[in-house]
Design an enzyme around this catalytic site. Structure first.
Site, PDB file in Angstrom:
ATOM      1  N   CYS A   6      38.287 -20.544 -26.388  1.00  0.00           N
ATOM      2  CA  CYS A   6      38.729 -21.903 -26.014  1.00  0.00           C
ATOM      3  C   CYS A   6      40.059 -22.196 -26.689  1.00  0.00           C
ATOM      4  O   CYS A   6      40.948 -22.810 -26.078  1.00  0.00           O
ATOM      5  CB  CYS A   6      37.674 -22.940 -26.409  1.00  0.00           C
ATOM      6  SG  CYS A   6      36.264 -23.021 -25.282  1.00  0.00           S
ATOM      7  N   ASP A  29      43.711  -7.663 -24.324  1.00  0.00           N
ATOM      8  CA  ASP A  29      42.792  -7.502 -25.453  1.00  0.00           C
ATOM      9  C   ASP A  29      43.590  -7.042 -26.674  1.00  0.00           C
ATOM     10  O   ASP A  29      44.464  -6.182 -26.577  1.00  0.00           O
ATOM     11  CB  ASP A  29      41.703  -6.473 -25.104  1.00  0.00           C
ATOM     12  CG  ASP A  29      40.538  -6.540 -26.074  1.00  0.00           C
ATOM     13  OD1 ASP A  29      39.435  -6.949 -25.648  1.00  0.00           O
ATOM     14  OD2 ASP A  29      40.723  -6.196 -27.263  1.00  0.00           O
ATOM     15  N   HIS A  45      33.987 -23.548 -21.021  1.00  0.00           N
ATOM     16  CA  HIS A  45      33.217 -22.772 -22.003  1.00  0.00           C
ATOM     17  C   HIS A  45      31.823 -22.479 -21.468  1.00  0.00           C
ATOM     18  O   HIS A  45      31.033 -23.382 -21.224  1.00  0.00           O
ATOM     19  CB  HIS A  45      33.114 -23.514 -23.347  1.00  0.00           C
ATOM     20  CG  HIS A  45      32.347 -22.718 -24.365  1.00  0.00           C
ATOM     21  ND1 HIS A  45      32.955 -21.796 -25.188  1.00  0.00           N
ATOM     22  CD2 HIS A  45      31.019 -22.655 -24.636  1.00  0.00           C
ATOM     23  CE1 HIS A  45      32.033 -21.214 -25.937  1.00  0.00           C
ATOM     24  NE2 HIS A  45      30.848 -21.723 -25.622  1.00  0.00           N
ATOM     25  N   ASN A  84      29.816  -7.837 -21.463  1.00  0.00           N
ATOM     26  CA  ASN A  84      28.780  -7.595 -22.455  1.00  0.00           C
ATOM     27  C   ASN A  84      28.038  -8.910 -22.677  1.00  0.00           C
ATOM     28  O   ASN A  84      28.662  -9.925 -22.990  1.00  0.00           O
ATOM     29  CB  ASN A  84      29.395  -7.124 -23.776  1.00  0.00           C
ATOM     30  CG  ASN A  84      30.109  -5.788 -23.638  1.00  0.00           C
ATOM     31  OD1 ASN A  84      29.665  -4.915 -22.884  1.00  0.00           O
ATOM     32  ND2 ASN A  84      31.213  -5.617 -24.339  1.00  0.00           N
ATOM     33  N   GLY A  90      26.922  -5.609 -27.297  1.00  0.00           N
ATOM     34  CA  GLY A  90      28.275  -5.539 -27.846  1.00  0.00           C
ATOM     35  C   GLY A  90      29.080  -6.820 -27.718  1.00  0.00           C
ATOM     36  O   GLY A  90      30.288  -6.817 -27.964  1.00  0.00           O
ATOM     37  N   HIS A  95      32.045 -16.592 -25.658  1.00  0.00           N
ATOM     38  CA  HIS A  95      32.661 -17.317 -24.530  1.00  0.00           C
ATOM     39  C   HIS A  95      32.730 -16.260 -23.431  1.00  0.00           C
ATOM     40  O   HIS A  95      33.376 -15.211 -23.623  1.00  0.00           O
ATOM     41  CB  HIS A  95      34.051 -17.832 -24.931  1.00  0.00           C
ATOM     42  CG  HIS A  95      34.789 -18.578 -23.844  1.00  0.00           C
ATOM     43  ND1 HIS A  95      35.291 -19.854 -24.011  1.00  0.00           N
ATOM     44  CD2 HIS A  95      35.119 -18.210 -22.571  1.00  0.00           C
ATOM     45  CE1 HIS A  95      35.904 -20.245 -22.896  1.00  0.00           C
ATOM     46  NE2 HIS A  95      35.814 -19.260 -21.994  1.00  0.00           N
ATOM     47  N   HIS A  97      33.330 -13.560 -20.948  1.00  0.00           N
ATOM     48  CA  HIS A  97      34.585 -12.855 -20.671  1.00  0.00           C
ATOM     49  C   HIS A  97      34.294 -11.535 -19.987  1.00  0.00           C
ATOM     50  O   HIS A  97      33.234 -10.929 -20.177  1.00  0.00           O
ATOM     51  CB  HIS A  97      35.384 -12.624 -21.959  1.00  0.00           C
ATOM     52  CG  HIS A  97      34.628 -11.929 -23.043  1.00  0.00           C
ATOM     53  ND1 HIS A  97      33.770 -12.601 -23.883  1.00  0.00           N
ATOM     54  CD2 HIS A  97      34.599 -10.633 -23.426  1.00  0.00           C
ATOM     55  CE1 HIS A  97      33.231 -11.739 -24.739  1.00  0.00           C
ATOM     56  NE2 HIS A  97      33.711 -10.532 -24.479  1.00  0.00           N
TER      57      HIS A  97
END
Ligand code: AMP
Ligand code: ZN
Length: 117
Positions: A6, A29, A45, A84, A90, A95, A97
């Protein structure tokens, strides 16, 4: 809310932005595991895949729409999208993704899933 992603969406924490629209944000990433490793996240969220329901599942469709747009814009022909859900799978950031991975030949099948013991 004390949520890393967020904060990335609202600019409190810097990120290498790749794409953004009304619904999703995509950035590189910080610890890539492939030549292309993007994270695509909903701007709302949602904790994880288990938090998806009829009120917010439109964001998931928007994530995949964004992935297709990004792939086309960057000339990415093959890619893998991974989510994941939960600690044992993992998930480290709570949040929702989706990892978008590309740029390398990827294995598939049980041997590519790692050890399960
Ligand atoms: P997961 O392990 O599925 O929860 O994925 C979380 C991902 O977020 C990992 O691949 C991390 O490398 C990545 N990550 C953590 N912090 C940041 C950050 N500040 N900017 C970009 N990526 C991050
Ligand atoms: Zn969040």
């Amino acid at each position: 809310m004390d949520c890393l992603f967020c904060k990335i969406i609202n600019g409190e924490i810097p990120s290498a932005k790749v794409y953004e629209d009304e619904f999703v944000y995509c950035f590189k990433d910080i610890a890539p595991i492939a030549p292309v490793h993007y994270l695509i996240i909903p701007k709302q969220h949602i904790c994880c895949a288990n938090g998806i329901d009829e009120t917010n599942s439109n964001f998931v469709a928007k994530v995949f729409e964004a992935a297709a747009k990004i792939a086309k814009a960057e000339g990415i022909e093959s890619y893998r999208i991974i989510n994941n859900c939960g600690e044992d799978a993992g998930q480290t950031v709570m949040h929702l993704h989706f990892h978008m991975l590309a740029g390398v030949k990827m294995g598939w099948g049980p041997e590519s899933l790692g050890k399960t013991e």
